[in-house]
Write an enzyme that holds these catalytic residues in place. Structure first.
Site, mmCIF file in Angstrom:
data_model
loop_
_atom_site.group_PDB
_atom_site.id
_atom_site.type_symbol
_atom_site.label_atom_id
_atom_site.label_comp_id
_atom_site.label_asym_id
_atom_site.label_seq_id
_atom_site.Cartn_x
_atom_site.Cartn_y
_atom_site.Cartn_z
ATOM 1 N N LYS A 1 0.802 -1.186 0.218
ATOM 2 C CA LYS A 1 0.055 0.074 -0.175
ATOM 3 C C LYS A 1 0.851 1.192 0.015
ATOM 4 C CE LYS A 1 -3.680 2.121 2.660
ATOM 5 N NZ LYS A 1 -4.934 2.002 3.504
ATOM 6 N N ASP B 1 -13.465 4.758 10.261
ATOM 7 C CA ASP B 1 -13.484 4.679 8.666
ATOM 8 C C ASP B 1 -14.339 3.101 8.592
ATOM 9 O OD1 ASP B 1 -14.076 5.679 6.261
ATOM 10 O OD2 ASP B 1 -12.043 5.462 5.816
HETATM 11 P P1 ADP Z 1 -7.547 3.633 1.206
HETATM 12 O O1 ADP Z 1 -6.932 4.059 2.683
HETATM 13 O O2 ADP Z 1 -7.023 4.458 0.245
HETATM 14 O O3 ADP Z 1 -9.131 3.465 1.489
HETATM 15 P P2 ADP Z 1 -7.347 0.619 1.439
HETATM 16 O O4 ADP Z 1 -6.473 0.086 2.567
HETATM 17 O O5 ADP Z 1 -8.829 0.887 2.003
HETATM 18 O O6 ADP Z 1 -7.002 2.201 1.069
HETATM 19 O O7 ADP Z 1 -7.315 -0.121 0.169
HETATM 20 C C1 ADP Z 1 -7.930 0.222 -0.793
HETATM 21 C C2 ADP Z 1 -8.504 -1.068 -1.642
HETATM 22 O O8 ADP Z 1 -7.417 -1.824 -1.955
HETATM 23 C C3 ADP Z 1 -9.220 -1.936 -0.649
HETATM 24 O O9 ADP Z 1 -10.685 -1.607 -0.893
HETATM 25 C C4 ADP Z 1 -8.879 -3.427 -1.263
HETATM 26 O O10 ADP Z 1 -9.692 -3.533 -2.432
HETATM 27 C C5 ADP Z 1 -7.469 -3.398 -1.610
HETATM 28 N N1 ADP Z 1 -6.688 -3.743 -0.498
HETATM 29 C C6 ADP Z 1 -6.204 -3.076 0.457
HETATM 30 N N2 ADP Z 1 -5.527 -3.907 1.480
HETATM 31 C C7 ADP Z 1 -5.381 -4.923 0.811
HETATM 32 C C8 ADP Z 1 -4.854 -6.132 1.044
HETATM 33 N N3 ADP Z 1 -4.133 -6.406 2.330
HETATM 34 N N4 ADP Z 1 -5.226 -7.387 0.233
HETATM 35 C C9 ADP Z 1 -6.157 -7.279 -0.794
HETATM 36 N N5 ADP Z 1 -6.416 -6.252 -1.251
HETATM 37 C C10 ADP Z 1 -6.494 -5.115 -0.416
HETATM 38 MG MG MG Z 2 -10.238 2.338 2.386
#
Ligand code: ADP
Ligand code: MG
Length: 482
Positions: free
Chosen positions: A121, A226
């Site tokens: 991320k 959130d």
């Molecule tokens: P943001 O803080 O920008 O909302 P998120 O952590 O919610 O970011 O991640 C955005 C999207 O990425 C999630 O909705 C999911 O689909 C995907 N995602 C995030 N972390 C993971 C993970 N560990 N494994 C698989 N998909 C992930």
């Molecule tokens: Mg998110």
């Protein structure tokens, strides 16, 4: 995996040395003067400018000559530094497809040497709704020590620290693997965001599990802030994983009850709309005074016996300090009136997945443009040298650090207020005489920079538009080039 980070080598050692020099310069310069980059990088005569040109060409740097001839990192440049460091640490070796575009992040698959696939991320603070960015920008004017890269790094550190602590306490979260700069590496969650799910075999069980998590979090002294269908992943066995933690707060936060109620309400609302669940609701739900009589089973903040000190004790172990928490909370809370996570903005209309995503994409275009207009500012990485230095060869570490110190002492700082605000920590360590000397050198250097000859690169009008779509395609392009 179609992408191989091995090809990171298409950027030379010198490229990374100069990129790192710009990062170091950004500790106390919003735009790092070209001469300072040259001095920190200490390449052979003239070499730095050629490298700078190359980095500009690849959009890893942004050139700014509005006040003086200088450079700052772009998010892409920051991405490369983090990725290179993590690859060097052996955390992963290849970057794959993009898994998701959050409101404030990009998520990619990465592959380890043994074939394990993890999630990476990359935090992109500032990429929120246009209005929020605008108000944040106003806010930033008053507090020049805050900037997008610094905040993204803090968000990543916070996310990593929380994920680790939550995992240790048995919460269903991804496994936190590593963290560098604005980048968090975690286990890949199998499944999909709950928002994409149209049908559940056991909606009640899932609902209770999710609500149970909110309650247990509060018992541990935390509120997600959130907690909604975008940040809850679910697999085919209807197993839940909670994600996205940069906005979490302590139950002792002044708005804790409001955040808690909002998290709970999001879950109720979603299950009501999506799965037609009906709840016998106590209309007086905001007031937790008569919990025992609350026949709706809606958890109330006051009914939960909350642990305290969870944040301090457990998170400090991951390097996330109370000051970091205060910093990020100040920014997040003050600006929007709500917490940073804006995923829930899309939940009201009851739209289904696809359209949400598209909406977000369009929004991101203007958002990133806006964030880019703001500029990413200085990094304030004074107390976090390790991440910077790790990406250099062992023998370069000392050298580049020394050069950096020289650079800082005779730095071409032009923003007097930000020196005061941002360099307090550093300057406090020096005695008054040294401070005076630095100040004198600084003034001389500023004068020299203003009157000085423009470098070759300043004559080229490089523009980094930095829009989201262009950025994403760029990172993809870069990565596939590796
Ligand atoms: P943001 O803080 O920008 O909302 P998120 O952590 O919610 O970011 O991640 C955005 C999207 O990425 C999630 O909705 C999911 O689909 C995907 N995602 C995030 N972390 C993971 C993970 N560990 N494994 C698989 N998909 C992930
Ligand atoms: Mg998110």
């Amino acid at each position: 995996m179609k992408l191989d980070v091995d090809v990171l080598r298409y950027l030379s050692k010198d490229d990374f040395r100069v990129l790192t020099a710009v990062e170091m310069g950004m500790r106390n310069h919003e735009i790092v003067p070209a001469e300072l980059v040259d001095r920190i990088a200490s390449l052979k005569h003239g070499g730095t400018y050629k490298v700078l040109k190359n980095l500009l060409r690849h959009k890893l740097l942004h050139h700014d000559s509005s006040k003086y001839d200088g450079f700052r990192l772009t998010y892409l440049g920051y991405d490369f530094l983090a990725i290179k460091t993590l690859v060097k640490r052996g955390v992963f070796m290849a970057v794959g497809r993009q898994l998701g575009v959050g409101k404030e992040s990009d998520i990619f698959e990465v592959a380890c040497e043994d074939g394990t696939v993890l999630a990476m991320k990359l935090h992109r603070l500032g990429r929120t709704s246009f209005r929020a960015v605008k108000s944040k920008r106003d806010y930033l004017r008053h507090r020049s020590s805050y900037n997008w890269l610094y905040l993204s790094r803090l968000a990543a550190l916070k996310e990593f620290a929380f994920m680790k602590a939550l995992e240790e306490h048995g919460f269903p979260v991804p496994s936190a693997v590593d963290c560098n700069r604005h980048c968090v590496i975690m286990s890949l969650v199998q499944g999909y965001p709950l928002v994409q799910v149209k049908e559940l075999q056991n909606p009640e069980t899932v609902f209770n599990t999710i609500l149970g998590i909110v309650v247990r979090l509060a018992e541990h002294g935390l509120i997600h802030c959130d907690f909604n269908e975008f940040n809850i992943m679910i697999d085919d066995d209807e197993k839940i994983t909670m994600i996205d933690f940069p906005q979490m707060v302590s139950v002792s936060h002044q708005n804790a009850q409001m955040y808690f109620d909002r998290d709970v309400e999001c879950i109720f609302k979603f299950f009501r709309k999506r799965f037609n669940m009906s709840f016998q609701e106590n209309t007086d739900d905001a007031d937790g005074s008569d919990i025992e009589a609350d026949e709706s089973n809606r958890p109330t903040f006051s009914s939960i016996s909350k642990a305290s000190g969870f944040l301090d004790k457990e998170l400090a172990a991951s390097g996330f300090t109370r000051k970091d928490q205060d910093d990020i909370e100040k920014f997040i809370g003050d600006v929007t009136g709500k917490v940073i996570g804006s995923d829930d903005e899309g939940t009201d209309d009851g739209n289904d997945t696809g359209s949400d995503d598209e909406g977000a994409d369009n929004e991101h275009d203007s958002e990133s443009k806006e964030a880019d207009d703001i500029g990413v500012g200085s990094l304030r990485l004074v107390d976090k040298d390790e991440s910077t230095l790790k990406c250099n060869e062992e023998d370069e570490k000392v050298q580049i650090q020394q050069n950096c110190e020289i650079g800082q002492e005779s730095g071409l700082q032009t923003q007097e207020e930000s020196v005061e605000e941002e360099d307090n920590d550093t300057l406090n360590e020096h005695d008054a005489e040294l401070t005076k000397r630095i100040e004198k050198q600084r003034r001389r250097a500023v004068a020299a920079a203003r009157g000085g000859r423009k470098s070759l690169s300043s004559r080229n009008s490089y523009k980094d538009k930095g829009g989201k779509s262009s950025h994403n395609s760029k990172i993809q392009k870069q990565l596939s080039n590796w």
